[in-house]
Design a protein around this motif. Structure first.
Motif, PDB file in Angstrom:
ATOM      1  N   ILE A 108      58.296 -36.236  43.993  1.00 27.65           N
ATOM      2  CA  ILE A 108      57.146 -36.119  43.084  1.00 27.65           C
ATOM      3  C   ILE A 108      57.378 -34.996  42.070  1.00 27.65           C
ATOM      4  N   TYR A 109      57.920 -33.874  42.538  1.00 30.56           N
ATOM      5  CA  TYR A 109      58.228 -32.760  41.636  1.00 30.56           C
ATOM      6  C   TYR A 109      59.222 -33.189  40.556  1.00 30.56           C
TER       7      TYR A 109
ATOM      8  N   GLU B 228      59.875 -36.217  39.476  1.00 25.64           N
ATOM      9  CA  GLU B 228      59.264 -37.189  38.565  1.00 25.64           C
ATOM     10  C   GLU B 228      58.288 -36.508  37.611  1.00 25.64           C
ATOM     11  N   THR B 229      57.623 -35.461  38.074  1.00 21.24           N
ATOM     12  CA  THR B 229      56.719 -34.708  37.193  1.00 21.24           C
ATOM     13  C   THR B 229      57.521 -33.968  36.130  1.00 21.24           C
ATOM     14  N   ARG B 230      58.606 -33.331  36.543  1.00 22.73           N
ATOM     15  CA  ARG B 230      59.464 -32.634  35.580  1.00 22.73           C
ATOM     16  C   ARG B 230      60.067 -33.588  34.560  1.00 22.73           C
ATOM     17  N   SER B 231      60.258 -34.846  34.964  1.00 18.98           N
ATOM     18  CA  SER B 231      60.823 -35.860  34.060  1.00 18.98           C
ATOM     19  C   SER B 231      59.758 -36.523  33.201  1.00 18.98           C
ATOM     20  N   GLY B 232      58.489 -36.183  33.419  1.00 13.92           N
ATOM     21  CA  GLY B 232      57.408 -36.753  32.635  1.00 13.92           C
ATOM     22  C   GLY B 232      56.911 -38.103  33.123  1.00 13.92           C
ATOM     23  N   LEU B 233      57.335 -38.527  34.300  1.00  9.71           N
ATOM     24  CA  LEU B 233      56.893 -39.825  34.832  1.00  9.71           C
ATOM     25  C   LEU B 233      55.533 -39.732  35.511  1.00  9.71           C
ATOM     26  N   ILE B 234      55.170 -38.543  35.978  1.00  9.57           N
ATOM     27  CA  ILE B 234      53.889 -38.312  36.646  1.00  9.57           C
ATOM     28  C   ILE B 234      53.195 -37.163  35.925  1.00  9.57           C
ATOM     29  N   ALA B 235      51.902 -37.304  35.684  1.00 10.24           N
ATOM     30  CA  ALA B 235      51.128 -36.236  35.053  1.00 10.24           C
ATOM     31  C   ALA B 235      51.022 -35.051  36.012  1.00 10.24           C
ATOM     32  N   VAL B 236      50.958 -33.845  35.448  1.00 14.31           N
ATOM     33  CA  VAL B 236      50.897 -32.631  36.262  1.00 14.31           C
ATOM     34  C   VAL B 236      49.677 -32.648  37.184  1.00 14.31           C
TER      35      VAL B 236
ATOM     36  N   ASP C  89      48.151 -35.258  38.446  1.00 14.06           N
ATOM     37  CA  ASP C  89      48.407 -36.215  39.528  1.00 14.06           C
ATOM     38  C   ASP C  89      49.384 -35.626  40.534  1.00 14.06           C
ATOM     39  N   CYS C  90      50.378 -34.923  40.035  1.00 12.01           N
ATOM     40  CA  CYS C  90      51.364 -34.276  40.909  1.00 12.01           C
ATOM     41  C   CYS C  90      50.660 -33.299  41.854  1.00 12.01           C
ATOM     42  N   SER C  91      49.792 -32.509  41.306  1.00 12.95           N
ATOM     43  CA  SER C  91      49.073 -31.520  42.100  1.00 12.95           C
ATOM     44  C   SER C  91      48.279 -32.192  43.219  1.00 12.95           C
ATOM     45  N   LYS C  92      47.601 -33.267  42.885  1.00 13.72           N
ATOM     46  CA  LYS C  92      46.799 -33.988  43.887  1.00 13.72           C
ATOM     47  C   LYS C  92      47.685 -34.616  44.958  1.00 13.72           C
ATOM     48  N   LEU C  93      48.774 -35.238  44.540  1.00 15.93           N
ATOM     49  CA  LEU C  93      49.667 -35.893  45.495  1.00 15.93           C
ATOM     50  C   LEU C  93      50.310 -34.883  46.442  1.00 15.93           C
TER      51      LEU C  93
END
Length: 97
Positions: free
Chosen positions: A44-45, A47-55, A57-61
């Motif tokens: 998840i981290y 994918e977030t750094r790659s811009g695939l997941i919003a920050v 959403d990352c925090s919640k997941l």
């Protein structure tokens, strides 16, 4: 309306409306061990750094995964403690005999 459709009640208008079904394929991750959970957090981290997941959403997941990790760790400790207690009881009963 199908029997399996989820409904939402509007508290203001009193109307009942169907909840839209989520789109996309259901994602399954192996979360049986702390290592599995750590790997999923790392994915998840990345994918977030790659811009695939919003920050956000990352925090919640990751927060939910932290809760799963806590429960997993507690369960593992409970299992180990029960094994130690059983071993201790066997040693006590062998001493008495």
């Amino acid at each position: 309306m199908s029997a399996r459709e989820c409904l939402e009640f509007d508290g203001i208008t009193g109307e009942v409306e169907p909840i839209p079904t989520p789109k996309g394929k259901r994602y399954r991750a192996k979360l049986d061990t702390i290592q599995d959970i750590r790997s999923e957090m790392a994915r998840i981290y990345r994918e977030t750094r790659s811009g695939l997941i919003a920050v956000g959403d990352c925090s919640k997941l990751v927060y939910v995964l932290k809760l799963v990790a806590d429960v997993t760790a507690t369960s593992e400790l409970e299992t180990r403690l029960e094994a130690l207690e059983q071993t201790n009881e066997l040693k006590k009963s062998n001493r008495k005999a």
